[in-house]
Design an enzyme around this catalytic site. Structure first.
Site, PDB file in Angstrom:
ATOM      1  N   ARG A  46       0.825  -1.222   0.000  1.00  0.00           N
ATOM      2  CA  ARG A  46       0.000   0.000   0.000  1.00  0.00           C
ATOM      3  C   ARG A  46       0.853   1.263   0.000  1.00  0.00           C
ATOM      4  O   ARG A  46       0.388   2.348  -0.326  1.00  0.00           O
ATOM      5  CB  ARG A  46      -0.986  -0.030   1.177  1.00  0.00           C
ATOM      6  CG  ARG A  46      -2.024   1.058   1.145  1.00  0.00           C
ATOM      7  CD  ARG A  46      -3.328   0.723   1.894  1.00  0.00           C
ATOM      8  NE  ARG A  46      -3.165  -0.094   3.070  1.00  0.00           N
ATOM      9  CZ  ARG A  46      -2.667   0.346   4.241  1.00  0.00           C
ATOM     10  NH1 ARG A  46      -2.309   1.604   4.378  1.00  0.00           N
ATOM     11  NH2 ARG A  46      -2.546  -0.484   5.259  1.00  0.00           N
ATOM     12  N   TYR A  97     -17.769  15.607 -16.180  1.00  0.00           N
ATOM     13  CA  TYR A  97     -18.029  14.169 -16.125  1.00  0.00           C
ATOM     14  C   TYR A  97     -19.000  13.886 -14.980  1.00  0.00           C
ATOM     15  O   TYR A  97     -18.836  14.434 -13.891  1.00  0.00           O
ATOM     16  CB  TYR A  97     -16.701  13.450 -15.895  1.00  0.00           C
ATOM     17  CG  TYR A  97     -16.824  11.968 -15.664  1.00  0.00           C
ATOM     18  CD1 TYR A  97     -17.208  11.125 -16.692  1.00  0.00           C
ATOM     19  CD2 TYR A  97     -16.550  11.425 -14.422  1.00  0.00           C
ATOM     20  CE1 TYR A  97     -17.319   9.771 -16.475  1.00  0.00           C
ATOM     21  CE2 TYR A  97     -16.652  10.060 -14.193  1.00  0.00           C
ATOM     22  CZ  TYR A  97     -17.045   9.237 -15.226  1.00  0.00           C
ATOM     23  OH  TYR A  97     -17.155   7.900 -15.006  1.00  0.00           O
ATOM     24  N   ASP A 168      -9.202  18.630 -15.442  1.00  0.00           N
ATOM     25  CA  ASP A 168      -9.360  17.233 -15.844  1.00  0.00           C
ATOM     26  C   ASP A 168      -9.002  17.186 -17.331  1.00  0.00           C
ATOM     27  O   ASP A 168      -9.727  17.683 -18.185  1.00  0.00           O
ATOM     28  CB  ASP A 168     -10.800  16.761 -15.585  1.00  0.00           C
ATOM     29  CG  ASP A 168     -10.987  15.277 -15.896  1.00  0.00           C
ATOM     30  OD1 ASP A 168     -10.297  14.764 -16.804  1.00  0.00           O
ATOM     31  OD2 ASP A 168     -11.852  14.645 -15.264  1.00  0.00           O
ATOM     32  N   LYS A 193      -8.770   5.906 -19.848  1.00  0.00           N
ATOM     33  CA  LYS A 193      -9.206   6.314 -21.187  1.00  0.00           C
ATOM     34  C   LYS A 193      -8.010   6.355 -22.145  1.00  0.00           C
ATOM     35  O   LYS A 193      -7.405   5.321 -22.384  1.00  0.00           O
ATOM     36  CB  LYS A 193      -9.935   7.654 -21.097  1.00  0.00           C
ATOM     37  CG  LYS A 193     -10.959   7.742 -19.955  1.00  0.00           C
ATOM     38  CD  LYS A 193     -12.174   6.882 -20.179  1.00  0.00           C
ATOM     39  CE  LYS A 193     -13.052   6.746 -18.950  1.00  0.00           C
ATOM     40  NZ  LYS A 193     -13.518   7.989 -18.361  1.00  0.00           N
TER      41      LYS A 193
HETATM   42  C1  LIG Z   1     -13.951   8.407 -17.071  1.00  0.00           C
HETATM   43  C2  LIG Z   1     -13.690   9.773 -16.596  1.00  0.00           C
HETATM   44  C3  LIG Z   1     -13.408  10.034 -15.243  1.00  0.00           C
HETATM   45  C4  LIG Z   1     -13.446   8.937 -14.196  1.00  0.00           C
HETATM   46  O1  LIG Z   1     -12.384   8.063 -14.352  1.00  0.00           O
HETATM   47  P1  LIG Z   1     -12.436   6.487 -13.903  1.00  0.00           P
HETATM   48  O2  LIG Z   1     -11.095   5.999 -14.310  1.00  0.00           O
HETATM   49  O3  LIG Z   1     -13.568   5.877 -14.646  1.00  0.00           O
HETATM   50  O4  LIG Z   1     -12.650   6.480 -12.432  1.00  0.00           O
HETATM   51  C5  LIG Z   1     -13.109  11.334 -14.875  1.00  0.00           C
HETATM   52  N1  LIG Z   1     -13.107  12.331 -15.773  1.00  0.00           N
HETATM   53  C6  LIG Z   1     -13.382  12.129 -17.084  1.00  0.00           C
HETATM   54  C7  LIG Z   1     -13.365  13.282 -18.022  1.00  0.00           C
HETATM   55  C8  LIG Z   1     -13.681  10.852 -17.534  1.00  0.00           C
HETATM   56  O5  LIG Z   1     -13.975  10.661 -18.833  1.00  0.00           O
END
Ligand SMILES: *Cc1c(COP(=O)(O)O)cnc(C)c1O
Length: 375
Positions: A46, A97, A168, A193
């Site tokens: 961890r 999101y 983000d 992603k």
């Molecule tokens: C998918 C997504 C998230 C969340 O990410 P996870 O890996 O699914 O927890 C946050 N911000 C954006 C813009 C996303 O497309």
């Protein structure tokens, strides 16, 4: 490496490798052990893992800061919000999101923060709302409506207020937008992603210039156990090695597909920021037609998520949690790296089958959005 590469393409390939030792591996191996031999930096899984550290070194090099990885994009998001004192004001993109919006709302309802939602394309409104805020949370482009914020102008203005700027950067990636260079304080990614890019890894990462903040994020990660797995870190870094090649190809495909969608009379509101792999559009015949079209594709995968090598699409409002400001018939299309003609033939066939003959509602068509604010 004795010579530091400066191009992002080379960094994507070269950063985060182990020291070159004769007979040693070129890639950081997967370490499946919870307990480690005492005397090193970490004794327990961890607290640290060589796989995360390699991934962090590579993402940190690409974004230009200290990277801290997490078990998901949401874990990264929540960890940044956890840095705020109780009751602090947060200004956030109204089209963020939905997982981010849900978490911000929950924190506001519990009195953990005061929330003001803004349209990120309205730079003046974002700046005005940020005057008494501790943090402004930008997502650019937003998911799924692909609104683009002027990160440079907002950062320059709100720094005077002492407001931390978070971006983000999931949809843009550091190859199209480097928020720390534009004046932001934190970059957040869902590495699930485009960074990992193969729809097989759940991971997140935060990048910042601020060493103290990076340390605080690591400490919270240890306490919460919001750590990525070693296998995930390995796969994410392997995916990152080809980010530039995947992105160039998918973007080329997306540019072509956005232009062809604009020429169709049965779709409206085609949104493409002019870069990246995401397109949104509305099916004029309505949400049922949009649902049927997306469910009947063969080359294009009917699925949520985005940023994989495969082209995928879905009607966003099929998710009950999706906010109501997202139009019912909006289709979010994540363009992949297949042959563009195969992808287009499939899209056109699916739309023809459900909406053939539909005519545009008055004034509903518009040019794809192109906003300044990316580099
Ligand atoms: C998918 C997504 C998230 C969340 O990410 P996870 O890996 O699914 O927890 C946050 N911000 C954006 C813009 C996303 O497309």
């Amino acid at each position: 490496m004795s010579v530091r590469p400066t191009s992002l393409e080379t960094l994507a390939v070269a950063a985060g490798r182990p020291p070159r030792t004769p007979g040693g591996p070129l890639n950081t191996p997967i370490t499946l052990a919870t307990a480690l031999v005492p005397g090193g930096d970490s004794e327990y899984a961890r607290h640290g893992n060589p796989g995360w550290e390699a991934f962090e070194e590579a993402v940190g090099a690409l974004e230009g800061g200290h990277a801290v990885s997490f078990g998901s994009g949401m874990a990264a998001t929540v960890s940044v919000l956890e840095l705020l004192p109780v009751g602090a004001k947060v200004v956030a993109a109204d089209g963020s999101y939905y997982g981010t919006t849900v978490e911000l709302d929950r924190r506001a309802r519990r009195g953990l923060l005061e929330l003001e939602l803004v349209d990120v394309t309205d730079t003046e409104a974002v700046i005005a709302a940020s005057a008494d805020a501790a943090m402004v949370w930008l997502e650019s482009p937003t998911n799924p409506e692909l609104d683009v914020a002027d990160i440079r102008a907002i950062s320059a203005a709100v720094t005077a207020f002492g407001t931390a700027v978070v971006v983000d950067n999931t949809l843009a990636t550091p190859l199209r937008q480097r928020p720390l260079d534009l004046g932001a304080d934190f970059v957040v990614h869902s590495a699930s992603k485009l960074l990992a890019g193969h729809s097989d890894v759940l991971m997140g990462v935060v990048v910042t210039h601020d060493e103290r903040a990076a340390r605080a994020l690591r400490t919270r990660r240890t306490s919460l156990g919001s750590v990525p797995g070693s296998l995930e870190s390995y796969l994410a870094l392997r995916g990152l090695r080809t980010l530039h090649v995947r992105l160039d190809r998918a973007e080329q495909n997306a540019t072509e597909i956005a232009a062809r969608l604009l020429d169709r009379t049965d779709v409206a509101g085609v949104r493409y920021p002019g870069f990246g792999t995401m397109i949104a559009f509305e099916v004029i015949a309505g949400s049922e037609a949009a649902q049927q079209a997306t469910e009947s594709s063969e080359v294009v995968v009917h699925a949520t998520s985005l940023g994989g090598v495969e082209t995928s699409w879905e009607r966003r409002r099929r998710h009950p949690g999706e906010p109501e400001n997202v139009p019912e018939a909006l289709v979010r299309l994540s363009v992949g790296i297949e042959n563009v003609e195969d992808v287009w033939d499939d899209i056109a066939r699916c739309l023809d089958a459900v909406v053939g003959g539909a005519t545009p509602a008055g004034g509903a068509r518009r040019e794809p959005q192109r906003t300044s604010g990316w580099v």
